[in-house]
Design an enzyme around this catalytic site. Structure first.
Site, PDB file in Angstrom:
ATOM      1  N   CYS A  90       6.533   0.267   7.680  1.00 32.91           N
ATOM      2  CA  CYS A  90       6.050   1.326   6.791  1.00 32.91           C
ATOM      3  C   CYS A  90       7.161   1.663   5.798  1.00 32.91           C
ATOM      4  O   CYS A  90       8.340   1.698   6.170  1.00 32.91           O
ATOM      5  CB  CYS A  90       5.682   2.569   7.610  1.00 32.91           C
ATOM      6  SG  CYS A  90       5.051   3.927   6.600  1.00 32.91           S
ATOM      7  N   GLY A 136       0.844  -1.201   0.000  1.00 32.89           N
ATOM      8  CA  GLY A 136       0.000   0.000   0.000  1.00 32.89           C
ATOM      9  C   GLY A 136       0.872   1.240   0.000  1.00 32.89           C
ATOM     10  O   GLY A 136       2.039   1.187   0.412  1.00 32.89           O
TER      11      GLY A 136
HETATM   12  C1  UDB Z   1       4.074  -2.292   3.443  1.00 36.63           C
HETATM   13  N1  UDB Z   1       4.576  -4.612   3.690  1.00 36.63           N
HETATM   14  O1  UDB Z   1       4.094  -2.332   2.240  1.00 36.63           O
HETATM   15  F1  UDB Z   1       1.184  -9.416   6.534  1.00 36.63           F
HETATM   16  F2  UDB Z   1       2.525 -11.060   2.425  1.00 36.63           F
HETATM   17  C2  UDB Z   1       4.838  -3.313   4.268  1.00 36.63           C
HETATM   18  C3  UDB Z   1       6.357  -3.015   4.346  1.00 36.63           C
HETATM   19  C4  UDB Z   1       6.572  -1.652   4.979  1.00 36.63           C
HETATM   20  C5  UDB Z   1       6.987  -4.084   5.213  1.00 36.63           C
HETATM   21  C6  UDB Z   1       6.986  -3.023   2.973  1.00 36.63           C
HETATM   22  C7  UDB Z   1       3.935  -5.602   4.325  1.00 36.63           C
HETATM   23  O2  UDB Z   1       3.510  -5.474   5.460  1.00 36.63           O
HETATM   24  N2  UDB Z   1       3.780  -6.733   3.588  1.00 36.63           N
HETATM   25  C8  UDB Z   1       3.125  -7.873   3.937  1.00 36.63           C
HETATM   26  C9  UDB Z   1       2.454  -8.041   5.128  1.00 36.63           C
HETATM   27  C10 UDB Z   1       1.833  -9.248   5.408  1.00 36.63           C
HETATM   28  C11 UDB Z   1       1.856 -10.269   4.501  1.00 36.63           C
HETATM   29  C12 UDB Z   1       2.516 -10.068   3.309  1.00 36.63           C
HETATM   30  C13 UDB Z   1       3.148  -8.901   3.021  1.00 36.63           C
HETATM   31  N3  UDB Z   1       3.384  -1.322   4.084  1.00 36.63           N
HETATM   32  C14 UDB Z   1       2.796  -0.274   3.260  1.00 36.63           C
HETATM   33  C15 UDB Z   1       3.025   1.111   3.776  1.00 36.63           C
HETATM   34  O3  UDB Z   1       3.974   1.475   4.455  1.00 36.63           O
HETATM   35  N4  UDB Z   1       2.101   1.969   3.413  1.00 36.63           N
HETATM   36  O4  UDB Z   1       2.076   3.212   3.847  1.00 36.63           O
HETATM   37  C16 UDB Z   1       3.104  -1.331   5.509  1.00 36.63           C
HETATM   38  C17 UDB Z   1       1.975  -2.322   5.841  1.00 36.63           C
HETATM   39  C18 UDB Z   1       1.828  -2.495   7.357  1.00 36.63           C
HETATM   40  C19 UDB Z   1       0.435  -2.950   7.579  1.00 36.63           C
HETATM   41  C20 UDB Z   1      -0.326  -2.688   6.336  1.00 36.63           C
HETATM   42  C21 UDB Z   1       0.597  -1.937   5.415  1.00 36.63           C
HETATM   43 ZN    ZN Z   2       2.924   3.441   5.797  1.00 36.71          ZN
END
Ligand code: UDB
Ligand code: ZN
Length: 184
Positions: free
Chosen positions: A110, A60
């Site tokens: 994040c 996201g």
């Molecule tokens: C992420 N990804 O994209 F439970 F298959 C995170 C990062 C910061 C670790 C890259 C992530 O949580 N991936 C994930 C989680 C799972 C299962 C899976 C993959 N974000 C997005 C962001 O920072 N947006 O602002 C953080 C996430 C934390 C909870 C939801 C979004």
């Molecule tokens: Zn974030």
């Protein structure tokens, strides 16, 4: 194309500001920005593209994270039933939520935070989100599990809220009341 250098990091004041509503119908520029955000979350999950451009795989992204203070989010996430939730939304809003809560058992991270922050982040287990797509269609999404968690994390960014704001300061691993963990 959005690259890591375009994603601002904690400490940048924009991450603490409230983003503005997007005036609809969206301008071509706002649509292009949102498309680029959606491309980022899709491309960053492709191992070859991620490697080539040095992208951190994200599920996201919210516009304030690229220093655009507008209410726009992109999500690309697969739930435990392999159902894909891939959305780019203007003015997303939680219109209702469950009493029941959840939290990622591994804690949250994040794209704007380059450190581990341990602890449970309480989220609603189910949310209904309304928003407007790139085609200008209003949609209403019923979400649970990881998809619900991601939308809440991204909508928080539109309100200047970081995931660790929700972590209990005295005991980061306090189980939220009424919560079932989400095991990633
Ligand atoms: C992420 N990804 O994209 F439970 F298959 C995170 C990062 C910061 C670790 C890259 C992530 O949580 N991936 C994930 C989680 C799972 C299962 C899976 C993959 N974000 C997005 C962001 O920072 N947006 O602002 C953080 C996430 C934390 C909870 C939801 C979004
Ligand atoms: Zn974030």
């Amino acid at each position: 194309m959005i690259l890591m250098k375009d994603i601002i990091k904690e400490g940048h004041p924009s991450l603490r500001m409230t983003a503005n509503q997007v005036i609809l119908p969206a301008s071509e520029q706002d649509k292009q920005t949102l498309k680029n955000m959606h491309d980022y979350v899709i491309n960053s999950q492709d191992p070859e593209i991620a490697e080539k451009y040095g992208l951190r795989p994200g599920i996201g992204l919210a516009a304030p994270q690229i220093n655009v203070l507008k209410r726009m989010i992109a999500v690309h996430v697969t739930d435990e039933n392999d159902k894909l939730y891939s959305y780019a939304l203007f003015n997303p809003k939680i219109v209702s939520h469950s009493v029941e809560k959840t939290y990622l058992s591994t804690g949250e991270g994040c794209l704007s935070v380059d450190r581990d922050v341990p602890g449970y982040v309480p989220r609603y287990a189910r949310v209904t989100v309304k928003g407007t797509t790139l085609d200008g269609k209003e949609v209403q999404l019923r979400l649970k599990g990881l998809a619900a968690i991601v939308f809440q994390h991204e909508i928080d960014h539109l309100n200047g809220i970081m995931f660790y704001d929700h972590i209990n300061k005295d005991n980061p691993f306090t189980e939220p009341d009424n919560a079932t963990p989400f095991n990633a």
